[in-house]
Write an enzyme that holds these catalytic residues in place. Sequence first.
Site, PDB file in Angstrom:
ATOM      1  N   ASP A   1       4.440  23.390 152.371  1.00  0.00           N
ATOM      2  CA  ASP A   1       3.798  22.074 152.480  1.00  0.00           C
ATOM      3  C   ASP A   1       3.556  21.668 153.924  1.00  0.00           C
ATOM      4  OD1 ASP A   1       6.409  21.632 153.192  1.00  0.00           O
ATOM      5  OD2 ASP A   1       6.738  19.938 151.834  1.00  0.00           O
TER       6      ASP A   1
ATOM      7  N   ARG B   1       6.403  12.623 145.363  1.00  0.00           N
ATOM      8  CA  ARG B   1       5.771  11.485 146.046  1.00  0.00           C
ATOM      9  C   ARG B   1       4.249  11.576 146.115  1.00  0.00           C
ATOM     10  NH1 ARG B   1       9.531  11.628 151.205  1.00  0.00           N
ATOM     11  NH2 ARG B   1       9.948  13.705 150.350  1.00  0.00           N
TER      12      ARG B   1
ATOM     13  N   LYS C   1       2.271  19.729 144.567  1.00  0.00           N
ATOM     14  CA  LYS C   1       1.927  19.293 145.928  1.00  0.00           C
ATOM     15  C   LYS C   1       1.175  20.350 146.715  1.00  0.00           C
ATOM     16  CE  LYS C   1       5.355  18.862 148.951  1.00  0.00           C
ATOM     17  NZ  LYS C   1       6.477  18.198 149.658  1.00  0.00           N
TER      18      LYS C   1
ATOM     19  N   GLY D   1       8.489  23.557 144.562  1.00  0.00           N
ATOM     20  CA  GLY D   1       8.758  22.148 144.229  1.00  0.00           C
ATOM     21  C   GLY D   1       7.559  21.435 143.619  1.00  0.00           C
TER      22      GLY D   1
ATOM     23  N   GLN E   1      10.943  30.767 140.880  1.00  0.00           N
ATOM     24  CA  GLN E   1      12.192  30.006 140.842  1.00  0.00           C
ATOM     25  C   GLN E   1      12.123  29.085 139.629  1.00  0.00           C
ATOM     26  OE1 GLN E   1      12.853  26.868 143.674  1.00  0.00           O
ATOM     27  NE2 GLN E   1      15.065  27.220 143.728  1.00  0.00           N
TER      28      GLN E   1
ATOM     29  N   ARG F   1     -30.513  21.941 145.401  1.00  0.00           N
ATOM     30  CA  ARG F   1     -29.484  22.421 144.468  1.00  0.00           C
ATOM     31  C   ARG F   1     -29.407  23.940 144.457  1.00  0.00           C
ATOM     32  NH1 ARG F   1     -31.386  19.497 139.334  1.00  0.00           N
ATOM     33  NH2 ARG F   1     -29.814  20.866 138.413  1.00  0.00           N
TER      34      ARG F   1
ATOM     35  N   LYS G   1     -34.472  22.779 142.880  1.00  0.00           N
ATOM     36  CA  LYS G   1     -33.419  23.581 142.247  1.00  0.00           C
ATOM     37  C   LYS G   1     -33.943  24.970 141.928  1.00  0.00           C
ATOM     38  CE  LYS G   1     -32.848  24.453 138.148  1.00  0.00           C
ATOM     39  NZ  LYS G   1     -32.791  24.550 136.686  1.00  0.00           N
TER      40      LYS G   1
ATOM     41  N   TYR H   1     -38.192  21.628 131.974  1.00  0.00           N
ATOM     42  CA  TYR H   1     -37.265  21.538 130.841  1.00  0.00           C
ATOM     43  C   TYR H   1     -38.000  21.000 129.626  1.00  0.00           C
ATOM     44  CZ  TYR H   1     -32.870  20.412 128.419  1.00  0.00           C
ATOM     45  OH  TYR H   1     -31.834  20.354 127.528  1.00  0.00           O
TER      46      TYR H   1
ATOM     47  N   GLU I   1      21.993  17.841 156.836  1.00  0.00           N
ATOM     48  CA  GLU I   1      20.941  17.116 156.116  1.00  0.00           C
ATOM     49  C   GLU I   1      21.151  15.608 156.237  1.00  0.00           C
ATOM     50  OE1 GLU I   1      18.148  18.615 154.604  1.00  0.00           O
ATOM     51  OE2 GLU I   1      19.056  20.108 155.912  1.00  0.00           O
TER      52      GLU I   1
HETATM   53  C1  UD1 Z   1      14.230  20.806 154.229  1.00  0.00           C
HETATM   54  C2  UD1 Z   1      15.426  21.210 155.067  1.00  0.00           C
HETATM   55  C3  UD1 Z   1      15.560  20.191 156.219  1.00  0.00           C
HETATM   56  C4  UD1 Z   1      14.284  20.185 157.029  1.00  0.00           C
HETATM   57  C5  UD1 Z   1      13.070  19.899 156.152  1.00  0.00           C
HETATM   58  C6  UD1 Z   1      11.813  20.095 156.938  1.00  0.00           C
HETATM   59  C7  UD1 Z   1      17.018  22.187 153.499  1.00  0.00           C
HETATM   60  C8  UD1 Z   1      18.288  21.980 152.744  1.00  0.00           C
HETATM   61  N1  UD1 Z   1      16.612  21.174 154.256  1.00  0.00           N
HETATM   62  O1  UD1 Z   1      14.520  19.543 153.676  1.00  0.00           O
HETATM   63  O2  UD1 Z   1      16.648  20.563 157.048  1.00  0.00           O
HETATM   64  O3  UD1 Z   1      14.357  19.214 158.056  1.00  0.00           O
HETATM   65  O4  UD1 Z   1      13.039  20.810 155.037  1.00  0.00           O
HETATM   66  O5  UD1 Z   1      10.685  19.742 156.205  1.00  0.00           O
HETATM   67  O6  UD1 Z   1      16.460  23.246 153.433  1.00  0.00           O
HETATM   68  N2  UD1 Z   1      11.804  24.223 147.492  1.00  0.00           N
HETATM   69  C9  UD1 Z   1      11.792  25.174 146.528  1.00  0.00           C
HETATM   70  N3  UD1 Z   1      12.819  25.233 145.641  1.00  0.00           N
HETATM   71  C10 UD1 Z   1      13.878  24.384 145.706  1.00  0.00           C
HETATM   72  C11 UD1 Z   1      13.895  23.396 146.699  1.00  0.00           C
HETATM   73  C12 UD1 Z   1      12.834  23.349 147.580  1.00  0.00           C
HETATM   74  O7  UD1 Z   1      10.867  25.983 146.451  1.00  0.00           O
HETATM   75  O8  UD1 Z   1      14.795  24.521 144.873  1.00  0.00           O
HETATM   76  C13 UD1 Z   1      10.678  24.165 148.437  1.00  0.00           C
HETATM   77  C14 UD1 Z   1       9.890  22.879 148.331  1.00  0.00           C
HETATM   78  O9  UD1 Z   1       8.839  23.006 147.386  1.00  0.00           O
HETATM   79  C15 UD1 Z   1       9.361  22.697 149.739  1.00  0.00           C
HETATM   80  C16 UD1 Z   1      10.434  23.363 150.617  1.00  0.00           C
HETATM   81  O10 UD1 Z   1      11.170  24.193 149.751  1.00  0.00           O
HETATM   82  O11 UD1 Z   1       8.140  23.378 149.936  1.00  0.00           O
HETATM   83  C17 UD1 Z   1      11.365  22.346 151.274  1.00  0.00           C
HETATM   84  O12 UD1 Z   1      12.057  21.650 150.258  1.00  0.00           O
HETATM   85  P1  UD1 Z   1      12.344  20.090 150.338  1.00  0.00           P
HETATM   86  O13 UD1 Z   1      13.060  19.681 149.117  1.00  0.00           O
HETATM   87  O14 UD1 Z   1      11.098  19.381 150.688  1.00  0.00           O
HETATM   88  O15 UD1 Z   1      13.373  20.055 151.559  1.00  0.00           O
HETATM   89  P2  UD1 Z   1      13.660  18.840 152.489  1.00  0.00           P
HETATM   90  O16 UD1 Z   1      14.575  17.900 151.814  1.00  0.00           O
HETATM   91  O17 UD1 Z   1      12.405  18.310 153.045  1.00  0.00           O
HETATM   92 CA    CA Z   2      10.093  18.378 152.559  1.00  0.00          CA
END
Ligand code: UD1
Ligand code: CA
Length: 459
Positions: free
Chosen positions: A102, A15, A22, A11, A72, A332, A350, A386, A154
């Site tokens: 993350d 934010r 991130k 992702g 992906q 340095r 240095k 220098y 969700e």
């Molecule tokens: C997800 C969970 C939620 C949980 C939360 C915890 C799902 C549907 N929901 O929600 O239940 O409480 O994490 O933090 O899984 N990512 C990808 N590719 C994508 C989508 C996401 O690699 O297509 C990665 C993001 O970069 C991130 C992680 O997956 O590192 C979680 O994705 P994010 O979109 O943050 O999920 P949440 O909505 O937080």
């Molecule tokens: Ca998240």
Amino acid sequence: MDSSAIVLAAGLGTRMKSSIPKVAHKLLGKPLLNWVVDTAHSAGIHNIVCVLGYKREITEPLVQGKAQVAVQTNFAGTADAVMCAHDALADVHGPVMVLSGDCPLITAETLQKLAKTQQESHAAAVVLTMDAENPYGYGRIVRDADGQVERIVEQKDATAEQAAIHECNSGFYCFDSDFLFEALSNVSSNNAQHELYLTDVIEIARQEGRTVEALKAEDPDECMGINDRCQLAYATSVMQKRINEAWMKAGVTMLDPRSVWIEPGVTIENDVEILPQTMLSGTTHIASGSTVGPNTRLTNTTVGHDCVVDETVAIDVQIDDDCTCGPRAYLRPGTHLCRGAKAGTHVEIKNSTIGQNSKVPHLSYIGDTQMGSGVNIGAGSITCNYDGVKKNHTTIGDRTFIGSDTMMVAPVNVGSDVEVGAGSVITDDVPDGALALGRARQVVKPGWMEKHRESMNKH
Ligand code: UD1
Ligand code: CA
């Protein structure tokens, strides 16, 4: 532990309001993604696949040699992200963990517990859950009448009743891999976000009559995901506290641990004292008996035993035993203070070796210099290394005394047991044992002022 892990990190992290992804943002010097990957390794999970996507040219080098990479491209949701790792794990039959890239605060102990729970229960899925004070935004854990996990809903799909649940999905799981990849192909995007939710496999497992287990994290901070820079700062403070407490328990004294930041690659021996406003970075090492700080920043610097490093900035420096630095020293790259040496106040050094017990106490710049032992550099002395085009070397022999305010114009060699008169500009080599004076002779005109005033009065 014999298991594999998929780390979701494709992702963008909207934010963070950042030009970098991130998971590449750093917490105490280490990218978020690397915290998760390193923790997986220390839990004994060595077959790791990171799912990367957004600005992969930045994220991929971070995990080179530490994990495999799957790509992906369509960001269709967490189920799709996991599916992207399938090829890399085609030979894996057994437990596979799914981790969020993350969430830097997750611990190796918790990952091990998660894997152990799956191995003992043979569950299709074990979900790490947490009781969140404010569950908004997280997936909610819906349990059936027997208290078994039935599914994860969700935020955007939750009814008011479900939204009132405080037990949340942390985003960490341990699956049976054969179940996982088969179930993923049955996930649909029929939901509020039109995404493929990984969380839907929980409901699929239950429909197939498979077991789903939940493991509750003892400390919800561990599962904290970083979405913005406020959360990054909070997570940094949690990690800072964890690291500092571990060092204090190992015998390090801190006057004010809240103002000490120690990166994870730093090592410190017992009976070291760290004073406020100190940052220790990279591969810095501090040996016992030394005091570091206040107002000190050391990067990739080794400090020997019984040193005092006061108000000092040092980068790529070696400081041997019994040295003193500062207050206000800037050391340095390539600086080596040999045993008992001193780099005093308002001193910059240095790419130089300061020999044993040699002293550079006040207001000096020493660059590209090889200095012997027992040397004293008078206040305000400078190596002019220098010439506007290239850097030139200076050598100073043992026991040499450089008078205050000496300019050593490099390249120049000053021998051993030399005395240089204060205020000299040294442009030629000085042999061992010599006195060198390189300054204009002083002129004194007795009675000059009286004559001067007389001549002024005539006008
Ligand atoms: C997800 C969970 C939620 C949980 C939360 C915890 C799902 C549907 N929901 O929600 O239940 O409480 O994490 O933090 O899984 N990512 C990808 N590719 C994508 C989508 C996401 O690699 O297509 C990665 C993001 O970069 C991130 C992680 O997956 O590192 C979680 O994705 P994010 O979109 O943050 O999920 P949440 O909505 O937080
Ligand atoms: Ca998240």
